[in-house]
Motif scaffolding. Structure first.
Motif, PDB file in Angstrom:
ATOM      1  N   GLY A   8       0.791  -1.223   0.000  1.00 43.50           N
ATOM      2  CA  GLY A   8       0.000   0.000   0.000  1.00 43.50           C
ATOM      3  C   GLY A   8       0.823   1.272   0.000  1.00 43.50           C
ATOM      4  O   GLY A   8       2.062   1.251   0.035  1.00 43.50           O
ATOM      5  N   PRO A   9       0.151   2.414  -0.031  1.00 44.17           N
ATOM      6  CA  PRO A   9       0.826   3.699  -0.188  1.00 44.17           C
ATOM      7  C   PRO A   9       1.746   4.068   0.964  1.00 44.17           C
ATOM      8  O   PRO A   9       2.750   4.755   0.766  1.00 44.17           O
ATOM      9  CB  PRO A   9      -0.326   4.701  -0.318  1.00 44.17           C
ATOM     10  CG  PRO A   9      -1.525   4.011   0.233  1.00 44.17           C
ATOM     11  CD  PRO A   9      -1.318   2.566  -0.031  1.00 44.17           C
ATOM     12  N   GLN A  10       1.433   3.642   2.173  1.00 45.88           N
ATOM     13  CA  GLN A  10       2.289   3.996   3.308  1.00 45.88           C
ATOM     14  C   GLN A  10       3.695   3.440   3.122  1.00 45.88           C
ATOM     15  O   GLN A  10       4.688   4.138   3.345  1.00 45.88           O
ATOM     16  CB  GLN A  10       1.677   3.492   4.619  1.00 45.88           C
ATOM     17  CG  GLN A  10       2.380   4.033   5.851  1.00 45.88           C
ATOM     18  CD  GLN A  10       1.604   3.767   7.131  1.00 45.88           C
ATOM     19  OE1 GLN A  10       0.489   3.259   7.103  1.00 45.88           O
ATOM     20  NE2 GLN A  10       2.203   4.108   8.264  1.00 45.88           N
ATOM     21  N   ALA A  11       3.792   2.193   2.689  1.00 45.30           N
ATOM     22  CA  ALA A  11       5.105   1.591   2.428  1.00 45.30           C
ATOM     23  C   ALA A  11       5.731   2.167   1.173  1.00 45.30           C
ATOM     24  O   ALA A  11       6.950   2.355   1.096  1.00 45.30           O
ATOM     25  CB  ALA A  11       4.963   0.080   2.304  1.00 45.30           C
ATOM     26  N   ALA A  12       4.906   2.484   0.177  1.00 45.17           N
ATOM     27  CA  ALA A  12       5.413   2.978  -1.099  1.00 45.17           C
ATOM     28  C   ALA A  12       6.069   4.345  -0.975  1.00 45.17           C
ATOM     29  O   ALA A  12       6.962   4.684  -1.748  1.00 45.17           O
ATOM     30  CB  ALA A  12       4.279   3.037  -2.119  1.00 45.17           C
ATOM     31  N   ARG A  42      -1.568  12.953   4.055  1.00 47.25           N
ATOM     32  CA  ARG A  42      -1.536  12.432   5.430  1.00 47.25           C
ATOM     33  C   ARG A  42      -0.179  12.660   6.081  1.00 47.25           C
ATOM     34  O   ARG A  42      -0.097  13.025   7.267  1.00 47.25           O
ATOM     35  CB  ARG A  42      -1.868  10.939   5.432  1.00 47.25           C
ATOM     36  CG  ARG A  42      -2.054  10.344   6.828  1.00 47.25           C
ATOM     37  CD  ARG A  42      -2.084   8.824   6.799  1.00 47.25           C
ATOM     38  NE  ARG A  42      -0.789   8.239   6.488  1.00 47.25           N
ATOM     39  CZ  ARG A  42       0.199   8.093   7.388  1.00 47.25           C
ATOM     40  NH1 ARG A  42       0.038   8.497   8.632  1.00 47.25           N
ATOM     41  NH2 ARG A  42       1.351   7.556   7.030  1.00 47.25           N
ATOM     42  N   LEU A  43       0.893  12.477   5.308  1.00 47.42           N
ATOM     43  CA  LEU A  43       2.245  12.635   5.859  1.00 47.42           C
ATOM     44  C   LEU A  43       2.554  14.088   6.220  1.00 47.42           C
ATOM     45  O   LEU A  43       3.370  14.352   7.103  1.00 47.42           O
ATOM     46  CB  LEU A  43       3.280  12.123   4.851  1.00 47.42           C
ATOM     47  CG  LEU A  43       3.345  10.618   4.644  1.00 47.42           C
ATOM     48  CD1 LEU A  43       4.241  10.268   3.467  1.00 47.42           C
ATOM     49  CD2 LEU A  43       3.831   9.918   5.910  1.00 47.42           C
ATOM     50  N   GLY A  44       1.925  15.023   5.507  1.00 54.59           N
ATOM     51  CA  GLY A  44       2.138  16.432   5.816  1.00 54.59           C
ATOM     52  C   GLY A  44       3.478  17.000   5.377  1.00 54.59           C
ATOM     53  O   GLY A  44       3.874  18.071   5.832  1.00 54.59           O
ATOM     54  N   VAL A  45       4.199  16.285   4.485  1.00 51.91           N
ATOM     55  CA  VAL A  45       5.470  16.825   3.988  1.00 51.91           C
ATOM     56  C   VAL A  45       5.200  18.147   3.277  1.00 51.91           C
ATOM     57  O   VAL A  45       4.159  18.334   2.660  1.00 51.91           O
ATOM     58  CB  VAL A  45       6.182  15.837   3.042  1.00 51.91           C
ATOM     59  CG1 VAL A  45       6.742  14.669   3.825  1.00 51.91           C
ATOM     60  CG2 VAL A  45       5.243  15.347   1.948  1.00 51.91           C
ATOM     61  N   LYS A  46       6.159  19.086   3.352  1.00 59.43           N
ATOM     62  CA  LYS A  46       5.912  20.424   2.829  1.00 59.43           C
ATOM     63  C   LYS A  46       7.085  20.905   1.986  1.00 59.43           C
ATOM     64  O   LYS A  46       8.068  20.200   1.802  1.00 59.43           O
ATOM     65  CB  LYS A  46       5.647  21.396   3.978  1.00 59.43           C
ATOM     66  CG  LYS A  46       6.742  21.478   5.020  1.00 59.43           C
ATOM     67  CD  LYS A  46       6.337  22.333   6.196  1.00 59.43           C
ATOM     68  CE  LYS A  46       7.471  22.490   7.213  1.00 59.43           C
ATOM     69  NZ  LYS A  46       7.920  21.223   7.791  1.00 59.43           N
ATOM     70  N   PHE A 215       1.936  -1.035  -6.008  1.00 55.18           N
ATOM     71  CA  PHE A 215       0.889  -1.555  -5.125  1.00 55.18           C
ATOM     72  C   PHE A 215      -0.467  -1.437  -5.816  1.00 55.18           C
ATOM     73  O   PHE A 215      -0.640  -0.648  -6.743  1.00 55.18           O
ATOM     74  CB  PHE A 215       0.878  -0.825  -3.771  1.00 55.18           C
ATOM     75  CG  PHE A 215       0.470   0.627  -3.841  1.00 55.18           C
ATOM     76  CD1 PHE A 215      -0.866   1.013  -3.657  1.00 55.18           C
ATOM     77  CD2 PHE A 215       1.413   1.620  -4.068  1.00 55.18           C
ATOM     78  CE1 PHE A 215      -1.249   2.344  -3.707  1.00 55.18           C
ATOM     79  CE2 PHE A 215       1.044   2.964  -4.118  1.00 55.18           C
ATOM     80  CZ  PHE A 215      -0.293   3.319  -3.946  1.00 55.18           C
ATOM     81  N   GLU A 216      -1.396  -2.244  -5.350  1.00 55.49           N
ATOM     82  CA  GLU A 216      -2.758  -2.201  -5.887  1.00 55.49           C
ATOM     83  C   GLU A 216      -3.558  -1.159  -5.116  1.00 55.49           C
ATOM     84  O   GLU A 216      -3.700  -1.256  -3.888  1.00 55.49           O
ATOM     85  CB  GLU A 216      -3.419  -3.568  -5.774  1.00 55.49           C
ATOM     86  CG  GLU A 216      -4.770  -3.648  -6.483  1.00 55.49           C
ATOM     87  CD  GLU A 216      -5.280  -5.074  -6.578  1.00 55.49           C
ATOM     88  OE1 GLU A 216      -4.933  -5.773  -7.553  1.00 55.49           O
ATOM     89  OE2 GLU A 216      -6.005  -5.501  -5.651  1.00 55.49           O
TER      90      GLU A 216
END
Length: 231
Positions: A8-12, A42-46, A215-216
């Motif tokens: 999923g996206p969190q690992a990606a 969600r991560l909030g990177v800026k 990921f799917e």
């Protein structure tokens, strides 16, 4: 067997950090990496520099990242559907590099091919050409444009296999294939993930060698910017 599947996206998106340059594929709202954009949110990177054909709409796509002020600079071609983009541009909150659409596509393709720069006639004699080197070839003037690369390239495909081979569908073939070649880390999200060998090699648009993580995806909205129907 090579396996590039992540959960999923969190690992990606592991390793994504403030100040990075990102490429986000798609055309309008078609073929955009919806799951990856949601994870960036969600991560909030800026302080991100985003390279994309367009900036989404106010409440979808890259438009969501603009609302949360996570984007410092946009390198894009078409931005006419996003009122928040316009507001930030006019107020000086957002740095913007507007690039002719064909030039943007070629700058990304060149970056992925390891070509540092090329000449194009598009934009010569306009504001696009201000401050750029120009040269005459034959009887025409050309501008020198540089290739583009990114720390992360996020692409969305219709089908992909565990080795990272990708097939796009319809309009999603705009910008996704060339961006897949131009990221230091290319993350592909797909609607359907199949075992390696299940895809017809003659139908593959992006070979897996360009993809580091796949990921799917889930819950695609696939919004339409302007719906035109008969009365």
């Amino acid at each position: 067997m090579i396996n590039k599947v992540v959960e999923g996206p969190q690992a990606a998106l592991q390793g994504l950090a403030d100040g990075m340059t990102l490429m986000l594929g798609g055309f309008g709202l078609c073929g955009i990496p919806e799951n990856s954009i949601q994870e960036i949110l969600r991560l909030g990177v800026k302080d991100l520099t985003c390279i994309s054909n367009n900036a989404g709409v106010d409440d979808f796509g890259i438009g969501r990242l603009l609302q949360t002020r996570q984007v410092r600079k946009m390198i894009a071609s078409y931005v006419g559907e996003n009122a928040e983009f316009e507001r930030q541009l006019l107020s000086g909150e957002l740095a913007v590099d507007l690039v002719p659409q064909g030039t943007l596509a070629e700058r990304i393709r060149a970056g992925g091919a390891g070509i540092p720069a090329f000449y194009t006639p598009a934009g010569y004699g306009t504001e696009v050409g201000e401050g750029k080197e120009s040269r005459e070839f034959g009887t025409k003037m050309y501008l020198l444009e540089t290739g583009l690369t990114a720390d992360f390239a996020f692409v969305k495909a219709w089908k992909g296999d565990t080795a990272g081979n990708l097939i796009y569908k319809g309009t999603a073939r705009n910008f996704n294939p060339m961006m897949a070649t131009a990221g230091k880390i290319t993350v592909a999200e797909v609607e359907e993930l199949v075992p390696a060998g299940a895809l017809d090699p003659n139908q593959i648009h992006t070979p897996g060698i360009f993809v580091q993580r796949i990921f799917e995806g889930r819950g695609y909205e696939k919004r339409i910017e302007q719906r035109t129907v008969r009365s």
